[in-house]
Design a protein around this motif. Structure first.
Motif, PDB file in Angstrom:
ATOM      1  N   ASP A 139       0.855  -1.199   0.000  1.00 26.63           N
ATOM      2  CA  ASP A 139       0.000   0.000   0.000  1.00 26.63           C
ATOM      3  C   ASP A 139       0.882   1.237   0.000  1.00 26.63           C
ATOM      4  O   ASP A 139       1.063   1.896   1.023  1.00 26.63           O
ATOM      5  N   ARG A 140       1.473   1.534  -1.162  1.00 26.48           N
ATOM      6  CA  ARG A 140       2.337   2.721  -1.241  1.00 26.48           C
ATOM      7  C   ARG A 140       2.031   3.476  -2.549  1.00 26.48           C
ATOM      8  O   ARG A 140       1.501   2.882  -3.500  1.00 26.48           O
ATOM      9  N   PRO A 141       2.410   4.773  -2.615  1.00 25.42           N
ATOM     10  CA  PRO A 141       2.095   5.555  -3.812  1.00 25.42           C
ATOM     11  C   PRO A 141       2.810   4.999  -5.048  1.00 25.42           C
ATOM     12  O   PRO A 141       3.895   4.439  -4.933  1.00 25.42           O
ATOM     13  N   GLY A 142       2.167   5.167  -6.213  1.00 20.82           N
ATOM     14  CA  GLY A 142       2.827   4.818  -7.476  1.00 20.82           C
ATOM     15  C   GLY A 142       2.524   3.434  -8.014  1.00 20.82           C
ATOM     16  O   GLY A 142       2.901   3.091  -9.124  1.00 20.82           O
ATOM     17  N   ILE A 143       1.852   2.610  -7.175  1.00 25.46           N
ATOM     18  CA  ILE A 143       1.599   1.224  -7.601  1.00 25.46           C
ATOM     19  C   ILE A 143       0.648   1.189  -8.806  1.00 25.46           C
ATOM     20  O   ILE A 143       0.917   0.533  -9.814  1.00 25.46           O
ATOM     21  N   ALA A 144      -0.465   1.904  -8.686  1.00 27.47           N
ATOM     22  CA  ALA A 144      -1.448   1.904  -9.779  1.00 27.47           C
ATOM     23  C   ALA A 144      -0.796   2.456 -11.046  1.00 27.47           C
ATOM     24  O   ALA A 144      -0.975   1.919 -12.137  1.00 27.47           O
ATOM     25  N   PHE A 145      -0.017   3.507 -10.885  1.00 26.95           N
ATOM     26  CA  PHE A 145       0.668   4.110 -12.025  1.00 26.95           C
ATOM     27  C   PHE A 145       1.555   3.079 -12.727  1.00 26.95           C
ATOM     28  O   PHE A 145       1.538   2.932 -13.942  1.00 26.95           O
ATOM     29  N   GLN A 146       2.340   2.327 -11.921  1.00 33.60           N
ATOM     30  CA  GLN A 146       3.250   1.336 -12.522  1.00 33.60           C
ATOM     31  C   GLN A 146       2.482   0.270 -13.294  1.00 33.60           C
ATOM     32  O   GLN A 146       2.841  -0.092 -14.412  1.00 33.60           O
ATOM     33  N   ILE A 147       1.391  -0.211 -12.684  1.00 30.25           N
ATOM     34  CA  ILE A 147       0.624  -1.292 -13.334  1.00 30.25           C
ATOM     35  C   ILE A 147       0.015  -0.805 -14.643  1.00 30.25           C
ATOM     36  O   ILE A 147       0.199  -1.415 -15.697  1.00 30.25           O
ATOM     37  N   PHE A 148      -0.688   0.336 -14.567  1.00 35.95           N
ATOM     38  CA  PHE A 148      -1.466   0.723 -15.744  1.00 35.95           C
ATOM     39  C   PHE A 148      -0.594   1.359 -16.831  1.00 35.95           C
ATOM     40  O   PHE A 148      -0.947   1.298 -18.004  1.00 35.95           O
ATOM     41  N   SER A 149       0.556   1.897 -16.461  1.00 36.39           N
ATOM     42  CA  SER A 149       1.422   2.401 -17.529  1.00 36.39           C
ATOM     43  C   SER A 149       2.080   1.223 -18.249  1.00 36.39           C
ATOM     44  O   SER A 149       2.269   1.267 -19.467  1.00 36.39           O
ATOM     45  N   ALA A 150       2.388   0.159 -17.525  1.00 33.48           N
ATOM     46  CA  ALA A 150       2.966  -1.022 -18.182  1.00 33.48           C
ATOM     47  C   ALA A 150       1.950  -1.644 -19.148  1.00 33.48           C
ATOM     48  O   ALA A 150       2.290  -2.057 -20.255  1.00 33.48           O
ATOM     49  N   LEU A 151       0.687  -1.681 -18.721  1.00 32.37           N
ATOM     50  CA  LEU A 151      -0.351  -2.237 -19.599  1.00 32.37           C
ATOM     51  C   LEU A 151      -0.559  -1.335 -20.822  1.00 32.37           C
ATOM     52  O   LEU A 151      -0.720  -1.808 -21.946  1.00 32.37           O
ATOM     53  N   ALA A 152      -0.535  -0.027 -20.590  1.00 28.88           N
ATOM     54  CA  ALA A 152      -0.737   0.916 -21.700  1.00 28.88           C
ATOM     55  C   ALA A 152       0.393   0.784 -22.718  1.00 28.88           C
ATOM     56  O   ALA A 152       0.165   0.856 -23.921  1.00 28.88           O
ATOM     57  N   LYS A 153       1.611   0.572 -22.214  1.00 26.74           N
ATOM     58  CA  LYS A 153       2.758   0.420 -23.124  1.00 26.74           C
ATOM     59  C   LYS A 153       2.544  -0.761 -24.065  1.00 26.74           C
ATOM     60  O   LYS A 153       2.959  -0.756 -25.211  1.00 26.74           O
TER      61      LYS A 153
END
Ligand code: ADP
Ligand code: ASP
Ligand code: MG
Length: 403
Positions: free
Chosen positions: A271-285
């Motif tokens: 539960d830390r900041p940036g997790i959602a960003f990492q997941i969804f940017s990898a999927l978007a890539k």
């Protein structure tokens, strides 16, 4: 005299009699003095059959070769239909996507139209010919054949109507128009005389395959007058337009189901900041489109992130997540495609509180469990088990439209 684009789907050209029927509709329009461009799909199940044939030879055939193969279906129906029109004594020419000027990007299997060079089509129209064009295909910058994605012939037709400034684009299919739900599945589905572009776009995106969603988006953007009608019944169809006359009346225009989806749950994330960003940017890539997303609190200061993707992207999405397992530090990923999305769509929803709760009530009364919910100004979607989906659609439809 006006310019009309007519598109006929696979069922409408499935055999010789149906091709003759389509040729009659086309030549009657031509006899009334209209210029006419016609877009055809492949006959009946041809595209599915070609996919099955490819799988027999090589289940992992490249997308380029798949497009080379699938584009042949439309060539067959166009040549046959042109021959039927020739036999009736009318001037006609059939053109492939390349000949008709369709230039696309290189995303084989789901290419986007970049430009349509209209010279050839206009030259043929000048010669008073009926122009028959293969739907669903174009060429990329390497002159390789591409296809626009399943159901893409609708988009070919609307794109032609847009660049030719056609007065009307008629999508002929095997039902009388757009209904409040799939009339083949839902008892009591009612035909709509008209529907707005926005509502139709949502319905198509949410699973009503009567129109390819990209065709509706394009029709809206280029102000193409669009009509969906039957090639069999001769009845008036549904007009898709900017503002529907009846917009104030029904606040729901339809119910749709999409069973071609998968749900992935990443369980036990830190539960830390940036997790959602990492997941969804990898999927978007990886160009994976994500739909409904839920983040929930797990045990021991962890969180879970659950989301849906198209069924076709399920395996790749799982791989993307597993590649990040060490850097993200989650427990495991749950994946299932035994789910479906049921949605209601309506522009009037925004001014009518309680629409969502009526939908949930109908689903509850049918004894069906809801896994996820997503809402926007003109839609409410819920995720249910795939085996419950048809029952949920029927229950929701009956609640809003009666039997
Ligand atoms: P075509 O081959 O003519 O492109 P499609 O099979 O792609 O035809 O689309 C027509 C089918 O869409 C209909 O036979 C119907 O079962 C289905 N359908 C799903 N939702 C709807 C809806 N809301 N209204 C009308 N048809 C729908
Ligand atoms: N023949 C293609 C398909 O079956 C394109 C279309 O019918 O619109 O998806
Ligand atoms: Mg279709």
């Amino acid at each position: 005299m006006s310019l009309i684009v007519q598109k006929f789907g696979g069922t409408s050209v499935a055999d010789a009699d149906r091709i003759r029927n389509v040729a009659r509709i086309i030549t009657e329009t031509y006899r009334r003095g209209h210029s006419l461009v016609v877009v055809l799909s492949a006959q009946g199940d041809t595209t599915d059959d070609l996919i099955a044939k490819a799988a027999e030879i090589n289940p992992h055939g490249s997308k380029r070769e798949m497009d080379m193969l699938l584009s042949t279906g439309e060539q067959i129906s166009c040549a046959l239909c042109s021959m039927a029109i020739e036999a009736m004594g009318y001037p006609v020419v059939s053109l492939t996507g390349w000949q008709a000027g369709f230039q696309t990007d290189s995303a084989y299997g789901g290419a986007r139209i970049k430009k349509i060079g209209t010279e050839r089509v206009l030259a043929e129209l000048d010669k008073k010919k009926i122009v028959i064009v293969t739907g669903f295909q174009g060429v990329n910058k390497y002159d390789d054949i591409t296809t626009l994605g399943r159901g893409g012939s609708d988009t070919s037709a609307v794109a032609l109507a847009a660049v030719l400034h056609a007065d009307l684009c008629q999508i002929y299919t095997d039902v009388d128009g757009v209904y409040t739900a799939d009339p083949r599945v839902v008892k009591g589905a009612k035909k709509l005389d008209e529907i707005t572009y926005d509502e139709m776009m949502e319905l198509a995106t949410l699973g009503a395959q009567v129109l390819h969603n990209r065709s509706v988006e394009m029709a809206k953007r280029y102000h193409v007058k669009l009509e969906v009608l039957s090639s069999f019944s001769g009845q008036p169809g549904t007009k898709v337009k900017e503002v529907a006359k009846t917009m104030e009346k029904p606040y729901i225009s339809g119910v749709a189901k999409d069973a071609n989806i998968a749900r992935l749950a990443v369980v036990g994330l830190q539960d830390r900041p940036g997790i959602a960003f990492q997941i969804f940017s990898a999927l978007a890539k990886e160009k994976i489109n994500v739909d409904i997303i839920i983040q929930s609190i797990g045990r021991h200061d962890t969180k879970d992130i659950t989301f849906t993707v198209s069924r076709d992207d399920m395996d790749r999405a799982r791989e993307v997540l597993m590649d990040m397992k060490d850097s993200l530090g989650f427990d495991h990923v749950d994946v299932t495609d035994e789910i479906a999305k049921v949605s209601i769509v309506g522009a009037g929803m925004i001014n009518n509180p309680g629409v969502a709760s009526r939908m949930f009530e109908a689903i509850y009364n049918a004894g069906i469990n809801i896994h996820m919910i997503a809402t926007s100004e003109i839609k409410v979607s819920v995720l249910v088990d795939k085996c419950d989906a048809d029952m949920a659609v029927q229950a929701v439809h009956s609640r809003f439209f009666g039997e």
